[in-house]
Enzyme design. Structure first.
Site, PDB file in Angstrom:
ATOM      1  N   GLY A   1      -3.065   8.115   3.292  1.00  0.00           N
ATOM      2  CA  GLY A   1      -3.620   7.509   1.920  1.00  0.00           C
ATOM      3  C   GLY A   1      -4.577   6.234   1.976  1.00  0.00           C
TER       4      GLY A   1
ATOM      5  N   ASP B   1       5.216   6.511   8.911  1.00  0.00           N
ATOM      6  CA  ASP B   1       5.119   7.968   9.840  1.00  0.00           C
ATOM      7  C   ASP B   1       4.182   7.651  10.899  1.00  0.00           C
ATOM      8  OD1 ASP B   1       7.260   9.339   8.777  1.00  0.00           O
ATOM      9  OD2 ASP B   1       6.117  10.055   7.205  1.00  0.00           O
TER      10      ASP B   1
HETATM   11  P1  FBP Z   1       0.413   6.844   2.266  1.00  0.00           P
HETATM   12  O1  FBP Z   1       1.848   7.204   2.158  1.00  0.00           O
HETATM   13  O2  FBP Z   1      -0.309   7.786   3.249  1.00  0.00           O
HETATM   14  O3  FBP Z   1      -0.163   5.321   2.244  1.00  0.00           O
HETATM   15  O4  FBP Z   1      -0.386   7.193   0.942  1.00  0.00           O
HETATM   16  C1  FBP Z   1       0.255   6.979  -0.481  1.00  0.00           C
HETATM   17  C2  FBP Z   1      -0.023   7.866  -1.489  1.00  0.00           C
HETATM   18  O5  FBP Z   1      -1.205   7.390  -2.256  1.00  0.00           O
HETATM   19  C3  FBP Z   1       1.148   7.997  -2.484  1.00  0.00           C
HETATM   20  O6  FBP Z   1       1.401   7.117  -3.281  1.00  0.00           O
HETATM   21  C4  FBP Z   1       0.740   9.243  -2.874  1.00  0.00           C
HETATM   22  O7  FBP Z   1       1.816  10.191  -3.430  1.00  0.00           O
HETATM   23  C5  FBP Z   1      -0.002   9.829  -1.942  1.00  0.00           C
HETATM   24  O8  FBP Z   1      -0.469   8.951  -1.131  1.00  0.00           O
HETATM   25  C6  FBP Z   1      -0.939  11.051  -2.518  1.00  0.00           C
HETATM   26  O9  FBP Z   1      -1.552  12.000  -1.439  1.00  0.00           O
HETATM   27  P2  FBP Z   1      -2.757  12.182  -1.413  1.00  0.00           P
HETATM   28  O10 FBP Z   1      -3.977  11.438  -1.323  1.00  0.00           O
HETATM   29  O11 FBP Z   1      -3.030  13.526  -0.224  1.00  0.00           O
HETATM   30  O12 FBP Z   1      -3.111  13.238  -2.780  1.00  0.00           O
END
Ligand code: FBP
Length: 549
Positions: free
Chosen positions: A79, A174
Site C-alpha cells: 500500500g 511481509d
Molecule cells: P501496507 O500494509 O501494504 O502498507 O498497506 C496498508 C493499507 O493501507 C492498510 O491500512 C489497508 O488495510 C490496506 O492497505 C488496503 O489495501 P488496498 O490498497 O489493497 O485496498
C-alpha cells in the site's frame, strides 16, 4: 502537468538529514545479533544473513569516495505511504554523490516488475518531478509476494541483464521478510546481488526495538486527525450527529490510537484491548451506548467514535467465524460459480459450525456479505472492505431503542459514518516523513556501497532534531520469529500491535473518561503545515513522543 503552488514550493524543499550523512560516511559495526525468538530455526534458515551486527553510520574524518560504479534497482511494495518518493530521491542523490556513474532503476508495478523484467532507469529529470511528493506513482507499487525460487531466479536474470548489483525493497513487514529471504538466496547462490529493505507502512505496525516508526504513519495520521478534528468542530457546532469514524490500519490500532491522542474524541476503540478483555461485539455496543446515553442525559446528542479498521478480527467469536470462512472459501470453485447473494448466503449457513452460523445470521446482510468477499494474497479477509462503522451504528441504535423502552435513555441518535484510509496514503509527506524518508534512502545507499545485504535501512532518535538522528542498518533476521502462515510455520518479522502497557495506550486509558464526558475535550489539529515554526511543522506523532519520552 499543472501543479498547485504548494507542489511547486515543495519541489525545492531540501529534506533535513542526520549530520553524519552530510559528508563522507564510515560504518561502525556492533556486536553479533540474534533473532527476537526461535533462534535455532531462524539461524538454520538464514545461514548467510543470521547474526550479522547492527550497523551505525558515522561521519568519516578521512573518508574516500567509492569509485566502482554500482547499479541499483528499487521496488515499492504494498500500500502507498507518504514519503516513498523521497526514499527513492534520497537513494538517487546518495548514489550520484558517491559516483555520478552509479545508476538507479525502478522496477515497475511492485515486486512483479523485478520478476517480469519491467523497469525504467530513473534519471535526474524524473527524480526532480517527484521530490517531496506523495504517492508511489513514480514507478507504481503492487502486492505480488516474492517468495518462490522461480521468482528469485527470474530476478537474477533481470538483474544480470541490467548489471544491477543491489535491490532496495520498500515495504512492510511481509515485504521486508521476503527481502531477507531473497538476500539469503542470492548470497547462497553467490550472485553478487545485495538486497536492502526500508520500513514502510501507514499502519505503524512495523516497529520494534530497532525501528522507531515506519514511514508514512506520521503524515497519514496527521491527515486523518485533521479530518477527525474538523468533524468534531462540526459536531460541536451543529450538536445533532454522532459520527462513527473507521480508520485504516489493518490489524493494528496504531492509527486510531494516534488520531485519538491528537484529537481527543469521545470514544476510541482499541482492538488489542477488545481482544485482551475477551469482549463480544455486544460488549462494545453496550459501552458505546452507555456513553451516548450519559451525554444525552446532559443534552449532548452528538459525539465522535473512532474505530480501528481491524476491529472485527479481534472479537474472538468474529475471529472464529472469519477463520471458518477463510477455510471454507479458499479455492472454493463451487461458491464462486454460485449465482445470487441469497444462494451464497444459504450455502454458507449450511457449512458453518452452529456457533459461527448463529453469529453470521445475526449480522446485517451487507456485513455478512462483506465477510465473504475476495481474500488478499495472504488469504486474509480484506478488513478495509468491512464497514464496521455501519454495523456499530445499527447495533448501537437497537440497543438505545431498548434502553429507551426501559427508561434509561432519553435522546436522539442521528448518525453519520466515515471511513478514512485512502485519503491519507498519498498525501504530500509531512516535513517529518519527507526528512525521514530522504534519510532512509541515503542510508540504504551507504549500506549498498559497503556491500551489505539482508539489512533494513533504519534511522533512529527521531524525536530529536533531524541533525541528531542516527542512521544505520539492522539485520532483518534480528527482527524475526517463527509464525504460522497458511497452516505452515514460517520465519517472519514480528508485527507490532498496540502495546497495552505502552505509554500511548496508557495516556488514552487515563484520559478517555474525561473525553467521553458531557464536557467534550475535543482538539482540532488542523492541516499538516509545511512552512512555519518548527513546533508546528516538524512535530513527530504523539505516539513517538510518548514512546521516546
Ligand atoms: P501496507 O500494509 O501494504 O502498507 O498497506 C496498508 C493499507 O493501507 C492498510 O491500512 C489497508 O488495510 C490496506 O492497505 C488496503 O489495501 P488496498 O490498497 O489493497 O485496498
Amino acid at each position: 502537468m499543472k501543479k498547485s503552488p504548494l507542489q511547486i514550493a515543495r519541489q525545492s524543499y531540501q529534506p533535513k538529514m542526520p549530520a553524519a550523512l552530510l559528508g563522507q560516511v564510515v560504518l561502525r559495526e556492533g556486536q553479533a545479533t540474534q533473532s527476537v525468538a526461535d533462534q535455532e530455526e531462524i539461524k538454520a534458515l538464514f545461514p548467510n544473513t543470521y547474526g550479522m551486527p547492527v550497523i551505525t553510520l558515522d561521519a568519516a574524518i578521512n573518508g574516500r569516495p567509492n569509485t566502482t560504479p554500482v547499479n541499483v534497482g528499487v521496488i515499492l511494495s504494498g500500500g502507498q505511504a507518504p514519503g516513498g518518493h523521497n526514499v527513492i530521491c534520497g537513494l538517487f542523490d546518495g548514489l550520484k554523490k558517491i559516483n555520478p556513474k552509479n545508476k538507479l532503476y525502478g522496477f515497475l508495478g511492485g515486486p512483479s516488475g523485478l520478476v517480469e523484467g519491467r523497469y525504467q532507469e530513473l534519471t535526474a529529470d524524473i527524480i526532480d518531478e517527484y521530490r517531496n511528493t506523495g504517492g508511489f506513482d513514480i514507478i507504481g507499487s503492487g502486492r505480488t509476494k516474492l517468495e518462490e525460487e522461480w521468482q528469485f531466479d527470474k530476478g537474477i536474470e533481470v538483474c544480470k541483464q541490467l548489471g544491477v548489483n543491489a535491490i532496495v525493497i520498500i515495504g512492510g513487514d511481509d515485504s521486508n521478510t521476503n527481502a531477507c529471504v531473497l538476500a539469503e538466496y542470492y548470497l547462497q547462490k553467490n550472485t553478487g546481488i545485495q538486497v536492502i529493505g526500508c520500513p514502510k507502512t501507514i499502519d505503524g505496525d512495523l516497529k520494534n526495538e530497532m525501528i522507531e516508526t515506519s514511514f508514512g504513519f506520521d503524515t497519514a495520521c496527521k491527515v486523518y486527525s485533521e479530518l477527525v478534528g474538523n468533524i468534531q468542530r462540526d459536531a460541536n457546532s451543529a450538536k445533532k450527529y454522532w459520527h462513527f469514524i473507521r480508520l485504516m490500519g489493518r490489524s493494528a490500532s496504531h492509527i486510531a490510537l494516534e488520531c485519538a491522542l491528537q484529537s481527543q474524541p469521545n470514544i476510541c476503540i482499541i482492538s488489542e484491548e477488545v481482544e485482551a478483555n475477551n469482549m463480544t461485539l455486544q460488549d462494545i455496543v453496550n459501552q458505546i451506548a452507555e456513553v451516548v446515553a450519559a451525554r444525552a442525559a446532559a443534552g449532548q446528542n452528538f459525539g465522535t467514535v473512532l474505530i480501528p479498521e481491524g476491529l472485527i478480527e479481534f472479537i474472538p467469536a468474529m475471529r472464529r467465524l472469519i477463520q471458518e470462512l477463510n477455510d471454507l472459501l479458499a479455492d472454493n470453485e463451487e461458491f464462486v460459480a454460485m449465482e445470487g447473494d441469497d444462494a451464497k448466503r444459504e450455502y454458507i449457513k449450511t457449512m458453518l459450525t452452529p456457533m459461527s452460523c448463529e453469529l453470521y445470521r445475526s449480522l446485517p446482510k451487507a456485513i455478512a456479505k462483506q465477510l465473504t468477499m475476495d481474500r488478499d494474497p495472504h488469504g486474509n479477509v480484506q478488513v478495509s472492505l468491512i464497514e464496521t462503522e455501519k454495523l456499530l451504528i445499527e447495533m448501537v441504535g437497537k440497543k438505545l431503542a431498548q434502553m429507551k423502552g426501559a427508561g434509561t435513555y432519553v435522546g436522539k441518535f442521528a448518525t453519520q459514518h466515515h471511513f478514512f484510509g485512502y485519503e491519507g496514503r498519498c498525501a504530500i509527506p509531512s516535513n517529518f516523513d519527507a526528512d525521514y524518508c530522504y534519510s532512509l534512502g541515503q542510508t540504504a545507499t551507504q549500506l549498498i556501497v559497503a556491500g551489505k545485504s539482508g539489512y533494513m535501512a533504519v534511522v533512529r532518535n527521531l524525536t530529536a532534531p533531524a541533525a541528531e538522528w542516527i542512521a544505520g542498518g539492522v539485520p532483518i533476521t534480528m527482527m524475526m520469529n517463527m509464525e504460522k502462515r497458511n497452516g505452515k510455520m514460517k520465519p517472519v518479522i514480528q508485527k507490532a500491535l498496540v502495546d497495552l502497557n505502552g505509554k500511548p495506550f496508557k495516556y488514552l486509558a487515563e484520559h478517555r473518561k474525561d473525553w467521553a464526558s458531557a464536557n467534550s475535550k475535543y482538539v482540532y489539529p488542523g492541516p499538516v503545515q509545511y512552512y512555519g515554526p518548527t513546533e508546528v511543522c516538524d512535530q513527530p506523532t504523539r505516539t513517538l513522543l510518548l514512546e521516546n519520552a
